[in-house]
Design a protein around this motif. Structure first.
Motif, mmCIF file in Angstrom:
data_model
loop_
_atom_site.group_PDB
_atom_site.id
_atom_site.type_symbol
_atom_site.label_atom_id
_atom_site.label_comp_id
_atom_site.label_asym_id
_atom_site.label_seq_id
_atom_site.Cartn_x
_atom_site.Cartn_y
_atom_site.Cartn_z
ATOM 1 N N ALA A 15 -12.684 -9.484 -0.485
ATOM 2 C CA ALA A 15 -13.050 -8.143 -0.223
ATOM 3 C C ALA A 15 -11.755 -7.336 -0.017
ATOM 4 O O ALA A 15 -11.286 -7.448 1.410
ATOM 5 C CB ALA A 15 -14.138 -7.868 0.446
ATOM 6 N N LEU A 16 -11.201 -6.625 -0.625
ATOM 7 C CA LEU A 16 -9.945 -5.782 -0.501
ATOM 8 C C LEU A 16 -10.007 -4.221 -0.830
ATOM 9 O O LEU A 16 -11.289 -3.989 -1.217
ATOM 10 C CB LEU A 16 -8.946 -6.241 -1.280
ATOM 11 C CG LEU A 16 -8.573 -7.883 -1.155
ATOM 12 C CD1 LEU A 16 -7.640 -8.630 -2.344
ATOM 13 C CD2 LEU A 16 -7.932 -8.195 0.048
ATOM 14 N N PRO A 17 -9.184 -3.536 -0.346
ATOM 15 C CA PRO A 17 -9.470 -2.222 -0.138
ATOM 16 C C PRO A 17 -9.876 -1.516 -1.785
ATOM 17 O O PRO A 17 -10.582 -0.552 -1.717
ATOM 18 C CB PRO A 17 -8.270 -1.563 0.259
ATOM 19 C CG PRO A 17 -7.527 -2.463 1.139
ATOM 20 C CD PRO A 17 -7.920 -4.054 0.437
ATOM 21 N N ALA B 15 0.940 -1.308 -0.045
ATOM 22 C CA ALA B 15 0.075 -0.247 0.116
ATOM 23 C C ALA B 15 0.794 1.285 -0.083
ATOM 24 O O ALA B 15 0.530 2.362 -0.848
ATOM 25 C CB ALA B 15 -0.823 -0.054 1.064
ATOM 26 N N ALA B 16 1.876 1.303 0.720
ATOM 27 C CA ALA B 16 2.769 2.387 0.680
ATOM 28 C C ALA B 16 3.467 2.795 -0.538
ATOM 29 O O ALA B 16 3.538 3.930 -0.903
ATOM 30 C CB ALA B 16 3.798 2.114 1.816
ATOM 31 N N GLN B 17 3.932 1.650 -0.882
ATOM 32 C CA GLN B 17 4.673 1.899 -2.317
ATOM 33 C C GLN B 17 3.619 2.378 -3.543
ATOM 34 O O GLN B 17 3.921 3.451 -4.288
ATOM 35 C CB GLN B 17 5.341 0.855 -3.023
ATOM 36 C CG GLN B 17 5.995 0.931 -4.376
ATOM 37 C CD GLN B 17 6.935 -0.279 -4.499
ATOM 38 O OE1 GLN B 17 7.378 -1.107 -3.930
ATOM 39 N NE2 GLN B 17 6.905 -0.334 -6.038
ATOM 40 N N SER B 18 2.428 1.841 -3.443
ATOM 41 C CA SER B 18 1.244 2.252 -4.394
ATOM 42 C C SER B 18 1.004 3.681 -4.401
ATOM 43 O O SER B 18 0.574 4.175 -5.330
ATOM 44 C CB SER B 18 0.208 1.291 -4.227
ATOM 45 O OG SER B 18 0.554 0.075 -4.657
ATOM 46 N N PHE C 152 0.661 7.053 -20.032
ATOM 47 C CA PHE C 152 0.058 6.505 -18.933
ATOM 48 C C PHE C 152 0.618 6.674 -17.736
ATOM 49 O O PHE C 152 1.815 6.444 -17.608
ATOM 50 C CB PHE C 152 -0.448 5.117 -19.171
ATOM 51 C CG PHE C 152 -1.401 4.569 -18.295
ATOM 52 C CD1 PHE C 152 -2.877 5.009 -18.345
ATOM 53 C CD2 PHE C 152 -1.283 3.788 -17.153
ATOM 54 C CE1 PHE C 152 -3.789 4.545 -17.436
ATOM 55 C CE2 PHE C 152 -2.051 3.495 -16.225
ATOM 56 C CZ PHE C 152 -3.435 3.926 -16.263
ATOM 57 N N VAL C 153 0.054 7.244 -16.828
ATOM 58 C CA VAL C 153 0.560 7.534 -15.417
ATOM 59 C C VAL C 153 -0.715 7.335 -14.591
ATOM 60 O O VAL C 153 -1.790 7.617 -14.751
ATOM 61 C CB VAL C 153 1.186 8.701 -15.226
ATOM 62 C CG1 VAL C 153 0.277 10.057 -15.519
ATOM 63 C CG2 VAL C 153 1.735 8.997 -13.960
ATOM 64 N N SER C 154 -0.531 6.657 -13.196
ATOM 65 C CA SER C 154 -1.368 6.509 -12.291
ATOM 66 C C SER C 154 -0.779 6.515 -10.931
ATOM 67 O O SER C 154 0.445 5.907 -10.709
ATOM 68 C CB SER C 154 -2.231 4.811 -12.601
ATOM 69 O OG SER C 154 -2.836 4.417 -11.766
ATOM 70 N N ARG C 155 -1.800 6.716 -10.160
ATOM 71 C CA ARG C 155 -1.418 6.794 -8.662
ATOM 72 C C ARG C 155 -2.491 6.517 -7.685
ATOM 73 O O ARG C 155 -3.492 7.201 -7.887
ATOM 74 C CB ARG C 155 -0.336 8.116 -8.129
ATOM 75 C CG ARG C 155 -0.015 8.181 -6.548
ATOM 76 C CD ARG C 155 0.691 9.330 -6.645
ATOM 77 N NE ARG C 155 1.352 9.209 -5.225
ATOM 78 C CZ ARG C 155 1.935 10.471 -4.698
ATOM 79 N NH1 ARG C 155 1.967 11.727 -5.494
ATOM 80 N NH2 ARG C 155 2.375 10.586 -3.368
ATOM 81 N N VAL C 156 -2.146 6.036 -6.463
ATOM 82 C CA VAL C 156 -3.425 5.916 -5.616
ATOM 83 C C VAL C 156 -3.109 6.890 -4.574
ATOM 84 O O VAL C 156 -1.943 7.066 -4.054
ATOM 85 C CB VAL C 156 -3.375 4.436 -4.863
ATOM 86 C CG1 VAL C 156 -4.374 4.551 -3.756
ATOM 87 C CG2 VAL C 156 -3.645 3.424 -5.788
ATOM 88 N N VAL C 157 -4.074 7.886 -4.515
ATOM 89 C CA VAL C 157 -4.061 8.988 -3.292
ATOM 90 C C VAL C 157 -5.223 8.921 -2.637
ATOM 91 O O VAL C 157 -6.482 9.019 -2.910
ATOM 92 C CB VAL C 157 -4.256 10.233 -4.259
ATOM 93 C CG1 VAL C 157 -4.002 11.465 -3.280
ATOM 94 C CG2 VAL C 157 -3.177 10.491 -5.174
ATOM 95 N N GLY C 158 -5.024 8.399 -1.001
ATOM 96 C CA GLY C 158 -6.253 8.152 -0.254
ATOM 97 C C GLY C 158 -7.092 6.927 -0.749
ATOM 98 O O GLY C 158 -6.577 5.983 -0.968
ATOM 99 N N ASP C 159 -8.405 7.342 -1.187
ATOM 100 C CA ASP C 159 -9.349 6.465 -1.601
ATOM 101 C C ASP C 159 -9.704 6.541 -3.002
ATOM 102 O O ASP C 159 -10.566 6.153 -3.809
ATOM 103 C CB ASP C 159 -10.643 6.381 -0.677
ATOM 104 C CG ASP C 159 -11.364 7.627 -0.841
ATOM 105 O OD1 ASP C 159 -10.804 8.794 -1.255
ATOM 106 O OD2 ASP C 159 -12.786 7.617 -0.700
ATOM 107 N N GLU C 160 -8.622 7.497 -3.672
ATOM 108 C CA GLU C 160 -8.970 7.899 -4.983
ATOM 109 C C GLU C 160 -7.706 7.301 -5.958
ATOM 110 O O GLU C 160 -6.639 6.879 -5.621
ATOM 111 C CB GLU C 160 -8.875 9.542 -5.032
ATOM 112 C CG GLU C 160 -9.863 10.155 -4.522
ATOM 113 C CD GLU C 160 -9.684 11.700 -4.635
ATOM 114 O OE1 GLU C 160 -10.757 12.311 -4.007
ATOM 115 O OE2 GLU C 160 -8.692 11.997 -5.252
#
Length: 282
Positions: free
Chosen positions: A147-149, A30-33, A210-218
């Motif tokens: 069921a995962l985040p 999760a931290a790396q993502s 393409f670029v992507s990042r998880v920010v909080g629940d977004e």
């Protein structure tokens, strides 16, 4: 600073975990993502991607850059092994938005994921499939829904000899990617798949930005000219879209949203080649 402390700092953790268990695996994934974006900027700029450990560390940790699956999961593999985990790389055929492969395979092995052996069984670990993968470990050895985040996932049988990771989307199970059961990826095969992905003229990452990042629940991502923010998942999710107007806005988004710092003096010519041409002004 040695690799592990530098990596732990890069992904925003306050200390090096001391136990190689499921909780640590989930924490690190999760931290790396959330800290290191998925991105193919170098491919768009015509550069070759190295999977060498030292090069991956220098780019994703030292230079505050992101990378695509062969870089992201190489970095995760390095970190997990340094933490004492038993890790096996696997090569996968992408199935997301692809036609049925019931008759024969119709996608190449162009994705890298990891299997991690724990006391309670094997888990799939993947921080490099961008917007649709689970940022938490997925248990192998069960076909039950998990069921995962990032939503509901499951691992099921695919074509003979394969397993498939699936995501539950709009009342149906959709395949993300598949891999050969019991087969570890040889280093030379990973290198060939990586070379194909960053050089073949029709490969996904040589034909799009393409670029992507998880920010909080977004989930934030840019695909070519479109910037998308997806909040939540499943039926309760919302999606906001906007058009990226020009190179200046793209570079601002890369830095402020995705945390990507291109080195001073980087020639960004053609980084905007997938953006719409500027409007004619009379």
């Amino acid at each position: 600073m040695t690799f592990l402390p530098a990596y732990i700092k890069r992904i925003g953790l306050s200390s090096v975990p001391t136990r190689a268990d499921l909780a640590t695996l989930a924490l690190v994934m999760a931290a790396q993502s959330r800290s290191i974006s998925f991105e193919n900027c170098d491919v768009v700029l015509g550069k070759r991607i190295s999977m060498a450990d030292a090069d991956v560390e220098a780019k994703l940790v030292g230079q505050m850059r992101g990378g695509y699956c062969f870089e992201q999961n190489t970095l995760l593999r390095m970190a997990l092994q340094a933490l004492g985990f038993q890790v096996t790389p696997v090569l996968c055929r992408v199935r997301w938005n692809k036609p049925s492969d019931e008759d024969e395979p119709n996608t190449a092995f162009t994705h890298m994921a990891l299997k991690v052996a724990l006391d309670q069984g094997e888990y799939l670990a993947d921080v490099g499939f961008a917007g649709t993968n689970s940022i938490a470990p997925v248990a192998l050895g069960t076909a039950n829904s998990q069921a995962l985040p990032e939503g509901e996932f499951r691992v099921t049988d695919g074509r003979p000899g394969y397993q498939v990771l699936q995501l539950h989307v709009k009342d149906e199970w959709r395949a993300l990617y598949s891999w050969r059961v019991g087969e570890a990826a040889a280093a030379i095969d990973l290198e060939c798949a990586n070379w194909f992905s960053c050089t073949y003229p029709k490969a996904r990452f040589t034909t799009s930005f393409f670029v992507s990042r998880v920010v909080g629940d977004e989930h934030h991502h840019i695909l070519n000219e479109e910037y998308v923010v997806r909040k939540g998942h499943g039926v309760g999710s919302t999606v906001e879209k906007q058009r990226v107007a020009d190179l200046e806005q793209l570079l601002t988004l890369l830095e402020e949203v995705f945390g990507i710092e291109l080195a001073a003096g980087t020639d960004v010519t053609n980084l905007d080649r997938y953006l719409p041409p500027p409007a004619n002004v009379d």
